[in-house]
Design an enzyme around this catalytic site. Structure first.
Site, PDB file in Angstrom:
ATOM      1  CB  CYS A 116      -0.975  -0.002   1.165  1.00 19.77           C
ATOM      2  SG  CYS A 116      -0.315   0.595   2.703  1.00 19.77           S
ATOM      3  NE  ARG A 121      -0.421  -0.782   6.841  1.00 19.23           N
ATOM      4  CZ  ARG A 121      -1.536  -0.100   7.026  1.00 19.23           C
ATOM      5  NH1 ARG A 121      -1.988   0.700   6.093  1.00 19.23           N
ATOM      6  NH2 ARG A 121      -2.206  -0.215   8.153  1.00 19.23           N
ATOM      7  NE  ARG A 398      -8.731   4.414   3.724  1.00 23.89           N
ATOM      8  CZ  ARG A 398      -7.488   4.202   4.135  1.00 23.89           C
ATOM      9  NH1 ARG A 398      -6.469   4.655   3.461  1.00 23.89           N
ATOM     10  NH2 ARG A 398      -7.244   3.499   5.217  1.00 23.89           N
TER      11      ARG A 398
HETATM   12  N1  EPU Z   1       3.848  -5.744  10.329  1.00 25.13           N
HETATM   13  C1  EPU Z   1       4.447  -6.885   9.891  1.00 25.13           C
HETATM   14  N2  EPU Z   1       3.707  -8.045   9.911  1.00 25.13           N
HETATM   15  C2  EPU Z   1       2.425  -8.091  10.353  1.00 25.13           C
HETATM   16  C3  EPU Z   1       1.818  -6.900  10.813  1.00 25.13           C
HETATM   17  C4  EPU Z   1       2.557  -5.732  10.784  1.00 25.13           C
HETATM   18  O1  EPU Z   1       5.598  -6.884   9.484  1.00 25.13           O
HETATM   19  O2  EPU Z   1       1.829  -9.167  10.345  1.00 25.13           O
HETATM   20  C5  EPU Z   1       4.611  -4.482  10.302  1.00 25.13           C
HETATM   21  C6  EPU Z   1       3.943  -3.449   9.390  1.00 25.13           C
HETATM   22  O3  EPU Z   1       4.319  -3.607   8.050  1.00 25.13           O
HETATM   23  C7  EPU Z   1       4.431  -2.153   9.994  1.00 25.13           C
HETATM   24  C8  EPU Z   1       4.522  -2.478  11.483  1.00 25.13           C
HETATM   25  O4  EPU Z   1       4.566  -3.894  11.570  1.00 25.13           O
HETATM   26  O5  EPU Z   1       5.692  -1.847   9.488  1.00 25.13           O
HETATM   27  C9  EPU Z   1       3.365  -1.972  12.316  1.00 25.13           C
HETATM   28  O6  EPU Z   1       2.144  -2.294  11.688  1.00 25.13           O
HETATM   29  P1  EPU Z   1       0.791  -2.560  12.475  1.00 25.13           P
HETATM   30  O7  EPU Z   1       0.374  -3.954  12.239  1.00 25.13           O
HETATM   31  O8  EPU Z   1       0.898  -2.087  13.868  1.00 25.13           O
HETATM   32  O9  EPU Z   1      -0.206  -1.599  11.671  1.00 25.13           O
HETATM   33  P2  EPU Z   1      -1.709  -1.910  11.404  1.00 25.13           P
HETATM   34  O10 EPU Z   1      -2.251  -2.635  12.568  1.00 25.13           O
HETATM   35  O11 EPU Z   1      -1.890  -2.481  10.050  1.00 25.13           O
HETATM   36  C10 EPU Z   1      -2.696   0.196  12.585  1.00 25.13           C
HETATM   37  C11 EPU Z   1      -3.533   1.369  12.172  1.00 25.13           C
HETATM   38  C12 EPU Z   1      -2.715   2.289  11.282  1.00 25.13           C
HETATM   39  C13 EPU Z   1      -1.485   2.743  12.074  1.00 25.13           C
HETATM   40  C14 EPU Z   1      -0.693   1.527  12.556  1.00 25.13           C
HETATM   41  C15 EPU Z   1       0.480   1.905  13.432  1.00 25.13           C
HETATM   42  C16 EPU Z   1      -5.751   0.407  12.164  1.00 25.13           C
HETATM   43  C17 EPU Z   1      -6.933  -0.029  11.397  1.00 25.13           C
HETATM   44  N3  EPU Z   1      -4.706   0.876  11.474  1.00 25.13           N
HETATM   45  O12 EPU Z   1      -2.325  -0.461  11.374  1.00 25.13           O
HETATM   46  O13 EPU Z   1      -3.533   3.400  10.988  1.00 25.13           O
HETATM   47  O14 EPU Z   1      -0.670   3.551  11.269  1.00 25.13           O
HETATM   48  O15 EPU Z   1      -1.550   0.657  13.302  1.00 25.13           O
HETATM   49  O16 EPU Z   1       0.064   2.601  14.542  1.00 25.13           O
HETATM   50  O17 EPU Z   1      -5.766   0.378  13.386  1.00 25.13           O
HETATM   51  C18 EPU Z   1      -4.363   5.182   9.680  1.00 25.13           C
HETATM   52  O18 EPU Z   1      -5.337   5.253  10.431  1.00 25.13           O
HETATM   53  O19 EPU Z   1      -4.102   6.077   8.832  1.00 25.13           O
HETATM   54  C19 EPU Z   1      -3.467   4.029   9.763  1.00 25.13           C
HETATM   55  C20 EPU Z   1      -2.655   3.692   8.771  1.00 25.13           C
END
Ligand code: EPU
Length: 418
Positions: A116, A121, A398
């Site tokens: 993305c 991600r 969004r």
């Molecule tokens: N990651 C991995 N493997 C995984 C999951 C994550 O390598 O299985 C990596 C990601 O690529 C990233 C890091 O770990 O580099 C952190 O990602 P995280 O999983 O915490 O992000 P997310 O859960 O997909 C949520 C928010 C995001 C916010 C991030 C970080 C939601 C729906 N989304 O995403 O919000 O930036 O946490 O705080 O809760 C936004 O609202 O604009 C947004 C992008």
């Protein structure tokens, strides 16, 4: 496609209210799949990602009624435990249905999200965690299929990297697993705590949410519940920066000030005055010059990556050089080039951006590349001389409800045009 036309130069003044948190509402909606009984959620923001999640839940078999700001969900039966590519590609948080579907229906088929605008991600940690809980997972044709015909069983899951939706997904899977699950190196974000509160109301046994070790005792089934979503800390932070960047006086209402603590500290160091006129409001006044302050994004309670772009806009107006380091996502500086088109002096080198200020910005045509980047361009436009036209504002829709109306009410000259 809608655009924003913004004429900068007005200092914002007055109160700006915040909505419920998008990133808290998304897992809360998914959690309704864990029970056949109705779940009623209040303060769900009316933004595009929420509508996408509601569509996904309807496809899966849930009844979704929206009335008077409340959303009532009833998943009496899971008809089709699947999240198709068409929905996942527009909203990566769709992977939040994975845990609940395997836990409740014993099966889930969810499209892999792919890359993305802000980074790769992947969801490998969601998959790893579910495997620890006994799900068998296969990947084919761009989908992952998880099955646990005899149900999930509790396990110890150590995340080797902190993941917000990964923690939420696993928490939702573990509440219906047999026995105890311990999640280690779990995310401590307020949204994780909010989800735990909802799940506990539904009958789940969870301890430690908000810390890095979460203990869950599985139960046989969950029931209905009623819950009010927490305030959107990123929306609140965006308006706080709007007050500071315009040299204004903005009181953000209906928020939890503790949740924006890292931003408050940076604003104070930069020379803005931040006070707390009420239990759920924060006032930001910037009368003098702003100073540059370095910032590194971190997991909560550190400085949120979702406020990094907005902070960069602020630093274009601060005296000196600010080094901004993005540690969460690998490609989250797309806004820098657009701000440069408006006259900002920003150099990006890998994870690090150097912002030299203050620079007089001038209005220009710019393109929004993702949700928070769009918000940062709006902020830059509020101080730019002349007219800025921001294209592709569907990104901002969004996650922000009627942002143009809220800013206009505080004195911004901003208009949505088709
Ligand atoms: N990651 C991995 N493997 C995984 C999951 C994550 O390598 O299985 C990596 C990601 O690529 C990233 C890091 O770990 O580099 C952190 O990602 P995280 O999983 O915490 O992000 P997310 O859960 O997909 C949520 C928010 C995001 C916010 C991030 C970080 C939601 C729906 N989304 O995403 O919000 O930036 O946490 O705080 O809760 C936004 O609202 O604009 C947004 C992008």
């Amino acid at each position: 496609m809608d655009k924003f036309v913004i004429n900068g130069g007005n200092a914002l003044r007055g109160e700006i209210p915040v909505n419920g948190s998008k990133n808290s509402a998304l897992p809360a909606l998914a959690a309704a799949l864990l029970t056949a009984e109705p779940v009623t959620l209040h303060r769900i923001p009316r933004v595009r990602d929420i509508r996408t999640m509601q569509r996904l839940l309807v496809d899966v078999g849930a009844k979704v009624d929206v009335e008077d700001g409340a959303v009532r969900l009833e998943a009496a039966k899971i008809v089709s435990p699947e999240a198709p590519y068409e929905l996942v590609k527009t909203m990566r948080a769709s992977s939040l249905v994975l845990g609940p579907l395997v836990a409740r229906a014993g099966r889930a088929r969810v499209s892999l999200p792919g890359g993305c605008a802000i980074g790769a991600r992947p969801i490998n940690l969601h998959i790893f965690g579910l495997e620890q809980l006994g799900a068998r997972i296969e990947q084919s044709h761009g989908y992952i299929e998880a099955v646990a015909p005899d149900g999930l069983r509790g396990a110890s899951v150590h995340f080797d990297r902190i993941t917000v939706t990964g923690t939420e997904d696993l928490m939702m899977a573990a509440v219906l697993a047999k026995g105890e699950t311990v999640l280690r190196n779990a995310a401590r974000e307020p949204e994780v705590m909010d989800l735990a509160e909802l799940l506990i109301k539904m009958g789940a046994k969870i301890e430690g949410a908000g810390t890095s070790t979460i203990r869950i005792q599985g139960v046989a089934e969950l029931g209905g519940a009623e819950h009010t979503i927490i305030a959107d800390r990123i929306e609140a932070g965006t308006f706080m920066v709007a007050g500071a960047i315009t040299g204004g006086d903005v009181t953000v209402t209906g928020c939890n000030v503790e949740h924006v603590g890292a931003l408050v500290a940076k604003l104070q160091q930069a020379g803005a005055e931040v006070t707390q006129p009420g239990a759920d409001s924060v006032r930001v006044r910037a009368t003098g010059k702003l100073r540059s302050v370095d910032m590194t994004t971190e997991e909560y309670p550190g400085f949120a990556t979702d406020l990094q772009a907005q902070y960069m806009a602020l630093m274009t107006q601060a005296e000196g050089i600010a080094i901004i380091v993005e540690t969460i996502f690998e490609n989250r500086f797309m806004h820098a080039q657009e701000m440069a088109r408006m006259g900002a002096n920003i150099r990006v080198d890998g994870k690090q951006a150097m912002v030299a200020g203050p620079r007089a910005l001038s209005g220009a045509g710019v393109i929004a590349s993702d949700l928070r980047a769009s918000a940062s361009l709006v902020l830059a436009a509020l101080v730019a001389k002349g007219e800025t036209v921001i294209d592709r504002v569907y990104h901002i829709d969004r996650g922000y409800e009627k942002i143009e109306q809220k800013l206009a009410a505080a004195g911004a000259r901003i208009e949505r045009v088709e």
